[in-house]
Design an enzyme around this catalytic site. Structure first.
Site, PDB file in Angstrom:
ATOM      1  CE  LYS A  27      -3.878   1.914   2.750  1.00 35.70           C
ATOM      2  NZ  LYS A  27      -4.647   1.549   4.012  1.00 35.70           N
TER       3      LYS A  27
ATOM      4  CB  SER B 154      -7.874   3.170   3.292  1.00 37.28           C
ATOM      5  OG  SER B 154      -7.025   2.700   4.289  1.00 37.28           O
TER       6      SER B 154
ATOM      7  CB  SER C  80      -8.113   0.456   5.875  1.00 40.56           C
ATOM      8  OG  SER C  80      -9.042   1.406   6.220  1.00 40.56           O
TER       9      SER C  80
END
Lengths: 451, 64
Positions: free
Chosen positions: A74, A149, A173
């Site tokens: 990420k 996310s 997330s």
């Protein structure tokens, strides 16, 4: 391809690490226009790391099951010399001069970094509909959000572009995109995986964890990344047990099935898939034990107060750059600035009280099963979910609040939880398996048994 | 209830009034949910955030 399968094929010389990396790069390029799962593709780094892995294999040096395996981070994990944006315009050109702890450990394990994945801006939201880098799309249906996310990580794993990806989880997330995209996502126990060198969001709520195709793969990644790090003040000194539980059996496992909250306002497809999971667990020898869960709704509220305050405090130096934030993130930052310090402290006091209440509950169960999200992946741009109430009255619930409703409390408690896919018609749902502190290996083993 | 508009004008004058107006429903809903929780707390309820790690003891938020 799972990590286990890649590891086997690399060791039987059916494929080389460079060939795996090239295939991953081909898939990234093919899928990027459709999914927008990546912010940065690290082709040169990937091929260099893959060559090194092949050289090691050739010399008989084996650093474990991740050696030569393609993965993604990420875009909030710092990577020296590689842009790390946090999904925000504020850091769009930021190139760190250090590696985060997770990347250090994955390099030591010989894994091959393919790129940095797309995400909700600052990891502060659940859609991954990013105003600066574009919307990440769900590989099961590109008209839908992948969740967030860590949406790019979930999409990349579920699409088979990489064998695993790292995500962060502050209010769901990792687990939310795992559920919406159809992969496995582990939020480890707080303090189990170092956060050194990652972009913080809510300092007392942030967790770093793996997203994989199987729960066993999640355990393999945890073997590589977990453990004490003196550079992270929240890192636990507790010794790391093995995360891979060979020969695990569900027989006699006490599964807590919530009598309250987690069975309210659940979409019919999700409820049916969850009921089927309970039946399968019972058939495998587990005991289903109805449990009243201590007020998750209150924990969610306390968690939101804590998060709003922590993020706004962290981002205070950038408050003057209002035009550089997306509208949804800016609204949350403004809300956090208006909260009273007493509210933040009281939310933390309530958190401690809840931790004690949940600790009592663990005396009667080993794990708790819940759905991960009450709905299937919403269409991009949808803002509300509608629920049929009593007397035919329709209640609207904000998509962000609905999506985080069943997962946020677990961040407040700091305990481990994994989401594994439940299949219902065209779209996946998620089964959330919650465990005691530091029972990360158990929740993964249960997840593997439920696959 | 908190007068959010007045509070924003005093504490965050850079936030435009129309933006504050958009925030008020969310802030009021959060306040309505949170107040009853805060009222349950007693003097025995310590914060989950404690600052003892530098002394070698347990640390905040950690689920040990």
């Amino acid at each position: 391809m799972t990590i286990e399968e890649a590891a086997r094929r690399l060791r039987t010389r059916e494929v080389s690490a460079v060939e795996l990396a090239l295939e991953s790069l081909r898939m990234i390029r093919e899928q990027q226009p459709r999914l927008n799962a990546f912010i940065t593709i690290t082709e040169e780094v990937a091929l260099e790391q893959a060559r090194r892995a092949d050289d090691d294999f050739a010399r008989g040096s084996d650093r474990g099951p991740l050696q030569g395996v393609p993965y993604a981070l990420k875009d909030l994990f710092d990577t020296s010399g590689i842009r790390t944006t946090g999904g925000t315009k504020i850091f769009a050109d930021r190139v760190p001069d250090r590696d985060c702890a997770v990347y250090e450990r994955l390099q030591a394990a010989g894994a091959v970094l393919m790129g940095k994945t797309g995400m909700h801006e600052l990891a502060y939201g659940i859609t991954s509909n990013n105003p600066h880098f574009g919307a990440v799309r769900n590989p099961r249906d590109p008209a839908r959000i992948p969740g967030g996310s860590s949406g790019g990580s979930g999409a990349a794993v579920a699409a088979g572009i990489v064998c695993f990806a790292m995500g962060s989880d502050t209010g769901g997330s990792i687990r939310i995109p795992a559920a919406y995209c159809g992969c496995v996502g582990l939020k480890p126990t707080f303090g189990r995986v170092s956060r050194f060198g990652t972009l913080p969001l809510g300092g007392s709520l942030d967790h770093m964890g793996p997203m994989t195709q199987t729960a066993r793969d999640g355990a393999l990644v945890m073997e590589a990344i977990a453990g004490y790090d003196p550079r992270d003040d929240s890192s636990s000194h507790r010794p790391v047990d093995g995360f891979v539980k060979s020969g695990f059996s569900m027989t006699g496992l006490r599964i807590g099935v919530p009598e309250n909250f987690y069975n309210e306002r659940i979409a019919p497809e999700v409820a049916a898939a969850f009921a089927d999971a309970l039946r399968r667990a019972e058939s495998a020898g587990a005991r289903l034990i109805p449990v009243p869960v201590p007020d998750p709704a209150a924990l969610n509220v306390a968690g939101r107060v804590i998060l709003l305050a922590e993020v706004s405090a962290l981002m205070a130096p950038y408050a003057g750059r209002r035009g550089d934030f997306g509208a949804d993130v800016l609204a949350l930052l403004d809300q956090g600035r208006l909260l009273a310090a007493t509210d933040y402290i009281n939310a933390q006091r309530f958190r401690r009280r809840a931790q004690r209440q949940w600790a009592d509950m663990w005396q009667s169960v080993d794990v708790i099963f819940t759905p991960t999200a009450p709905i299937l992946a919403p269409l991009i741009g949808r803002s509300d979910v509608e629920w049929g109430g009593e007397g035919g009255i329709v209640e609207a619930e904000d998509v962000r609040l609905a999506t985080t409703r069943l997962v946020r409390a677990i961040n407040v408690l700091g305990i481990p939880a994994v989401s594994i896919p439940l299949h219902c018609n065209q779209l996946p749902a998620g089964l959330q398996i919650i465990g005691r502190p530091f029972d990360d290996g158990l929740v993964l083993a249960v997840g593997e048994s439920m696959a | 209830m908190t007068d959010w508009k007045a509070l924003a004008a005093a504490r965050c004058p850079d936030v435009p009034p129309d933006a504050v107006a958009c925030l008020v429903p969310a802030l009021e809903a959060l306040e309505t949910s949170f107040r009853p929780l805060a009222e349950q707390l007693t003097s025995d309820d310590e914060s989950a955030v404690v600052f003892s790690d530098v002394f070698g003891a347990n640390v905040s938020g950690r689920a040990e």
